[in-house]
Design an enzyme around this catalytic site. Sequence first.
Site, PDB file in Angstrom:
ATOM      1  N   ILE A   1     -38.027  13.679  59.055  1.00 52.34           N
ATOM      2  CA  ILE A   1     -36.867  13.308  58.266  1.00 52.34           C
ATOM      3  C   ILE A   1     -36.586  14.311  57.148  1.00 52.34           C
ATOM      4  CG2 ILE A   1     -35.940  11.531  56.716  1.00 52.34           C
ATOM      5  CD1 ILE A   1     -35.926  10.690  59.606  1.00 52.34           C
TER       6      ILE A   1
ATOM      7  N   ASP B   1     -45.941   3.505  56.939  1.00 50.55           N
ATOM      8  CA  ASP B   1     -45.975   4.769  57.688  1.00 50.55           C
ATOM      9  C   ASP B   1     -47.285   5.487  57.382  1.00 50.55           C
ATOM     10  OD1 ASP B   1     -44.994   6.568  59.486  1.00 50.55           O
ATOM     11  OD2 ASP B   1     -43.677   7.606  58.079  1.00 50.55           O
TER      12      ASP B   1
END
Length: 522
Positions: free
Chosen positions: A130, A286
């Site tokens: 990302i 995460d």
Amino acid sequence: MTHIFRGAFILWVMLRNGLDELALNSFKKPWLLRLAKVLTLGRKLEAPRGQRIRQTLESLGPIFVKFGQVLSTRRDLLPVDIADELALLQDRVPPFSSEVAVAIIERAFGKSVGDIFVSFEHQPVASASIAQVHFAVLKDRQGQPRDVAVKVLRPGMLSVIDKDLALLRMMAGWMESLSEDGKRLKPREVVAEFDKYLHDELDLVREASSAAQLRRNMADLDLVLIPEMYWDYCMPEVIVMERMKGAPINQVARLREAGVDIPKLARDGVTIFFTQVFRDGFFHADMHPGNIQVSLDPATFGRYISLDFGIVGTLTEGDKEYLAQNFIAFFRRDYKRVAELHIESGWVPITTRVDELEAAVRAVCEPYFDRPLKEISLGMILMRLFQTSRRFQVEIQPQLVLLQKTLLNIEGLGRQLDPELDLWHTAKPFLEKWMMEQVGPKKLFDELRNEAPRYAKMLPELPRLLFDFLKQPSADGSAKELRALLLEQRRTNKLLQSLVYGAIGFVLGLIVMQILVRVRIF
């Protein structure tokens, strides 16, 4: 039409990188193998299979990269060569141009990089699916230089993610319409859940706020460090945070040489996870090795360092209580209670027989108790539970998908740190203590204290509201019923007064008890 082209592109990339050799070897249909040979005519597969899998995931975008990141923590389920290559996805995704990163930073702040930072390293230190991170030095409000990390969002991410999610939604719809299992697994709701979290990850200000919340939550635990955010320099595309210095958690040999107590580190990881999930209902979702480091600084030696807060999970009070009761029932081997909880929650049809579900759960879980983590394959347990859930028509809960993913990360980390870790023995005391806090007098006192302002406003109004209600004529105009209600008014008021006085006395008693307990302790 866009979905069809994207799906065709995904299949084409997989075929060109030789993933068909891994997937089709188990198929017995000769025509399928012949079709794959025609479509892959002229390709050359010189790179190792692990590298080809990693490159395929990188080519297909962030959703596939994240899938590879989760898989990389499961070395018990993957060959070593594939696991080693997928581990590179954690923080070694190919970076985008530093010139592009600088342009994004300058556009976000309306200043040149030289005017914002004392120094800025153009070479990124980490690159993920990302965003990527650059180190820099920033002067704070007091004019003191601070080592910082600058996180810059990859350009063009929104359109790529939207296309892949649209394709996943279409495939989920096919699954639901073509398969009874598809309806039970709720694939469209699961995709919607990932949609929400992936879009949240594209807003870096949201990530900064999540980090700040976790930092407050974990401040009293002294087990984990979370970077401070510099809010004057946080924008949707760029955030600036405190630079953290530590060793990656998957470099176990380096940590051991530095003197880190590895078994304690593994136990602390379990404590951090269960604290975030069950105490706070707000957890780092995460937790692959690329986002976890260990401090080697003498002042904070041996503590975890958490990074990358783009994906966090939340649980309601109901979710937390249900999960905690299930865990405790598992730890106590109370399989009947597990079955009852599934029925009470509506996860299985109410017509399900408790004894049958109890026996099925026992058959799955009993063989794995009292074993070290290295002898437990969560993948095997999940597979057997899936078979059992299909038999009993268990409905998958989409709101718990992130928690399930994080559990896989935690097990992978625990396996790397200390294969002898007894997960059940480590987690059971924590959950039992947490449950006692939920049903004990302290919980009741805290809830009464939190609700006190609302009660203080409501209590004086109750007699008048009750009187006004009793004065109203009944819907059918029955005067007899109205007189009966009015006759009960005085009795009701007396009862209400007794309840109010009793509640006040109960609260005062709790306050006195808390004072006595604190006096005894101190």
